[in-house]
Write a protein that holds these residues in place. Structure first.
Motif, mmCIF file in Angstrom:
data_model
loop_
_atom_site.group_PDB
_atom_site.id
_atom_site.type_symbol
_atom_site.label_atom_id
_atom_site.label_comp_id
_atom_site.label_asym_id
_atom_site.label_seq_id
_atom_site.Cartn_x
_atom_site.Cartn_y
_atom_site.Cartn_z
ATOM 1 N N GLY A 1 0.865 -1.174 0.000
ATOM 2 C CA GLY A 1 0.000 0.000 0.000
ATOM 3 C C GLY A 1 0.899 1.221 0.000
ATOM 4 O O GLY A 1 1.998 1.190 -0.549
ATOM 5 N N VAL A 2 0.488 2.287 0.654
ATOM 6 C CA VAL A 2 1.359 3.453 0.795
ATOM 7 C C VAL A 2 2.610 3.033 1.568
ATOM 8 O O VAL A 2 3.716 3.456 1.273
ATOM 9 C CB VAL A 2 0.624 4.608 1.516
ATOM 10 C CG1 VAL A 2 1.565 5.765 1.791
ATOM 11 C CG2 VAL A 2 -0.556 5.063 0.680
ATOM 12 N N THR A 3 2.416 2.171 2.557
ATOM 13 C CA THR A 3 3.527 1.512 3.231
ATOM 14 C C THR A 3 3.300 0.013 3.119
ATOM 15 O O THR A 3 2.192 -0.432 2.824
ATOM 16 C CB THR A 3 3.610 1.898 4.720
ATOM 17 O OG1 THR A 3 2.406 1.488 5.364
ATOM 18 C CG2 THR A 3 3.813 3.387 4.885
ATOM 19 N N ASN A 4 4.328 -0.771 3.327
ATOM 20 C CA ASN A 4 4.191 -2.220 3.300
ATOM 21 C C ASN A 4 3.848 -2.727 4.695
ATOM 22 O O ASN A 4 4.417 -2.261 5.683
ATOM 23 C CB ASN A 4 5.484 -2.886 2.839
ATOM 24 C CG ASN A 4 5.771 -2.621 1.386
ATOM 25 O OD1 ASN A 4 4.868 -2.315 0.617
ATOM 26 N ND2 ASN A 4 7.021 -2.738 0.992
ATOM 27 N N GLY A 5 2.930 -3.666 4.757
ATOM 28 C CA GLY A 5 2.543 -4.241 6.044
ATOM 29 C C GLY A 5 2.653 -5.744 6.007
ATOM 30 O O GLY A 5 2.727 -6.354 4.935
ATOM 31 N N PRO A 6 2.661 -6.380 7.174
ATOM 32 C CA PRO A 6 2.785 -7.841 7.214
ATOM 33 C C PRO A 6 1.468 -8.539 6.899
ATOM 34 O O PRO A 6 0.389 -7.977 7.085
ATOM 35 C CB PRO A 6 3.199 -8.110 8.663
ATOM 36 C CG PRO A 6 2.561 -6.992 9.423
ATOM 37 C CD PRO A 6 2.636 -5.789 8.509
ATOM 38 N N GLN A 7 1.575 -9.766 6.423
ATOM 39 C CA GLN A 7 0.400 -10.616 6.253
ATOM 40 C C GLN A 7 -0.101 -10.994 7.654
ATOM 41 O O GLN A 7 0.689 -11.048 8.596
ATOM 42 C CB GLN A 7 0.768 -11.894 5.482
ATOM 43 C CG GLN A 7 1.266 -11.664 4.085
ATOM 44 C CD GLN A 7 0.146 -11.294 3.128
ATOM 45 O OE1 GLN A 7 -1.012 -11.553 3.376
ATOM 46 N NE2 GLN A 7 0.518 -10.679 2.013
ATOM 47 N N PRO A 8 -1.376 -11.279 7.816
ATOM 48 C CA PRO A 8 -1.862 -11.732 9.130
ATOM 49 C C PRO A 8 -1.167 -13.041 9.531
ATOM 50 O O PRO A 8 -0.883 -13.888 8.685
ATOM 51 C CB PRO A 8 -3.348 -11.972 8.897
ATOM 52 C CG PRO A 8 -3.694 -11.200 7.677
ATOM 53 C CD PRO A 8 -2.458 -11.168 6.843
ATOM 54 N N PHE A 9 -0.863 -13.185 10.815
ATOM 55 C CA PHE A 9 -0.273 -14.427 11.315
ATOM 56 C C PHE A 9 -0.589 -14.558 12.803
ATOM 57 O O PHE A 9 -1.029 -13.604 13.435
ATOM 58 C CB PHE A 9 1.254 -14.448 11.102
ATOM 59 C CG PHE A 9 2.007 -13.450 11.929
ATOM 60 C CD1 PHE A 9 2.536 -13.802 13.157
ATOM 61 C CD2 PHE A 9 2.188 -12.156 11.475
ATOM 62 C CE1 PHE A 9 3.239 -12.885 13.924
ATOM 63 C CE2 PHE A 9 2.884 -11.223 12.226
ATOM 64 C CZ PHE A 9 3.407 -11.588 13.457
ATOM 65 N N ARG A 10 -0.384 -15.759 13.318
ATOM 66 C CA ARG A 10 -0.623 -16.021 14.716
ATOM 67 C C ARG A 10 0.670 -16.529 15.344
ATOM 68 O O ARG A 10 1.496 -17.139 14.679
ATOM 69 C CB ARG A 10 -1.722 -17.073 14.897
ATOM 70 C CG ARG A 10 -3.045 -16.589 14.413
ATOM 71 C CD ARG A 10 -4.211 -17.559 14.525
ATOM 72 N NE ARG A 10 -3.917 -18.934 14.824
ATOM 73 C CZ ARG A 10 -4.486 -19.634 15.812
ATOM 74 N NH1 ARG A 10 -5.372 -19.061 16.602
ATOM 75 N NH2 ARG A 10 -4.191 -20.901 16.003
ATOM 76 N N ALA A 11 0.838 -16.264 16.647
ATOM 77 C CA ALA A 11 2.005 -16.726 17.388
ATOM 78 C C ALA A 11 1.579 -17.054 18.818
ATOM 79 O O ALA A 11 0.566 -16.532 19.297
ATOM 80 C CB ALA A 11 3.098 -15.657 17.410
ATOM 81 N N LEU A 12 2.332 -17.937 19.441
ATOM 82 C CA LEU A 12 2.104 -18.226 20.851
ATOM 83 C C LEU A 12 3.064 -17.361 21.662
ATOM 84 O O LEU A 12 4.269 -17.326 21.380
ATOM 85 C CB LEU A 12 2.368 -19.704 21.146
ATOM 86 C CG LEU A 12 1.444 -20.687 20.441
ATOM 87 C CD1 LEU A 12 1.884 -22.119 20.739
ATOM 88 C CD2 LEU A 12 0.014 -20.470 20.900
ATOM 89 N N ILE A 13 2.537 -16.669 22.656
ATOM 90 C CA ILE A 13 3.359 -15.790 23.479
ATOM 91 C C ILE A 13 3.275 -16.300 24.912
ATOM 92 O O ILE A 13 2.199 -16.403 25.482
ATOM 93 C CB ILE A 13 2.874 -14.324 23.386
ATOM 94 C CG1 ILE A 13 2.887 -13.877 21.929
ATOM 95 C CG2 ILE A 13 3.735 -13.427 24.245
ATOM 96 C CD1 ILE A 13 2.234 -12.535 21.697
ATOM 97 N N GLU A 14 4.452 -16.597 25.477
ATOM 98 C CA GLU A 14 4.527 -17.169 26.818
ATOM 99 C C GLU A 14 5.216 -16.172 27.745
ATOM 100 O O GLU A 14 6.303 -15.671 27.428
ATOM 101 C CB GLU A 14 5.323 -18.473 26.748
ATOM 102 C CG GLU A 14 5.552 -19.160 28.045
ATOM 103 C CD GLU A 14 6.425 -20.394 27.853
ATOM 104 O OE1 GLU A 14 6.731 -21.011 28.880
ATOM 105 O OE2 GLU A 14 6.805 -20.732 26.723
ATOM 106 N N ALA A 15 4.574 -15.854 28.867
ATOM 107 C CA ALA A 15 5.178 -14.944 29.838
ATOM 108 C C ALA A 15 6.384 -15.620 30.496
ATOM 109 O O ALA A 15 6.328 -16.793 30.842
ATOM 110 C CB ALA A 15 4.161 -14.537 30.891
ATOM 111 N N ARG A 16 7.462 -14.887 30.631
ATOM 112 C CA ARG A 16 8.643 -15.418 31.320
ATOM 113 C C ARG A 16 8.438 -15.252 32.821
ATOM 114 O O ARG A 16 7.811 -14.308 33.266
ATOM 115 C CB ARG A 16 9.903 -14.668 30.908
ATOM 116 C CG ARG A 16 10.268 -14.878 29.468
ATOM 117 C CD ARG A 16 11.522 -14.096 29.132
ATOM 118 N NE ARG A 16 11.798 -14.201 27.713
ATOM 119 C CZ ARG A 16 12.955 -14.630 27.232
ATOM 120 N NH1 ARG A 16 13.918 -14.974 28.054
ATOM 121 N NH2 ARG A 16 13.132 -14.707 25.946
#
Length: 103
Positions: A87-102
């Motif tokens: 677009g006017v700027t480039n953006g990431p494709q949608p994705f999912r990740a698991l985030i674990e609290a340390r």
């Protein structure tokens, strides 16, 4: 307008631009070495006026995230695509990740 995507994905310069290899920006002493082809904020008359503030903020934000969380890919799902949404700027494709609290 500069084609930042084209510069950062030029196979003649980067050889394997799709591969995440941060070591390509480190010298023999593991210190950052600049590459003239690395232009995340543009260049010339159209360089981002907030470059220094953005760099400091991004470094701080990422350091806090990495200190407090561990990030994992979702099992049985593909890794995020490197193809941008253009677009006017480039953006990431949608994705999912698991985030674990340390702890």
């Amino acid at each position: 307008m500069a084609n930042i995507y084209g510069i950062h994905f030029d196979k003649n310069h980067w050889k394997d631009p799709e591969t995440f290899r941060p070591e390509r920006f480190l010298d023999a002493n593991r210190k950052f070495k600049n590459d003239d082809w690395l232009r995340p904020f543009g260049f010339g008359k159209r360089i981002c006026p907030g470059q220094q503030l953005a760099s400091i903020s991004l470094t701080h934000y990422l350091a806090v995230l990495m200190q407090n969380f561990t990030f994992h890919p979702v099992p049985n799902e593909p890794l995020p695509s490197l193809q941008p949404i253009v677009g006017v700027t480039n953006g990431p494709q949608p994705f999912r990740a698991l985030i674990e609290a340390r702890s």
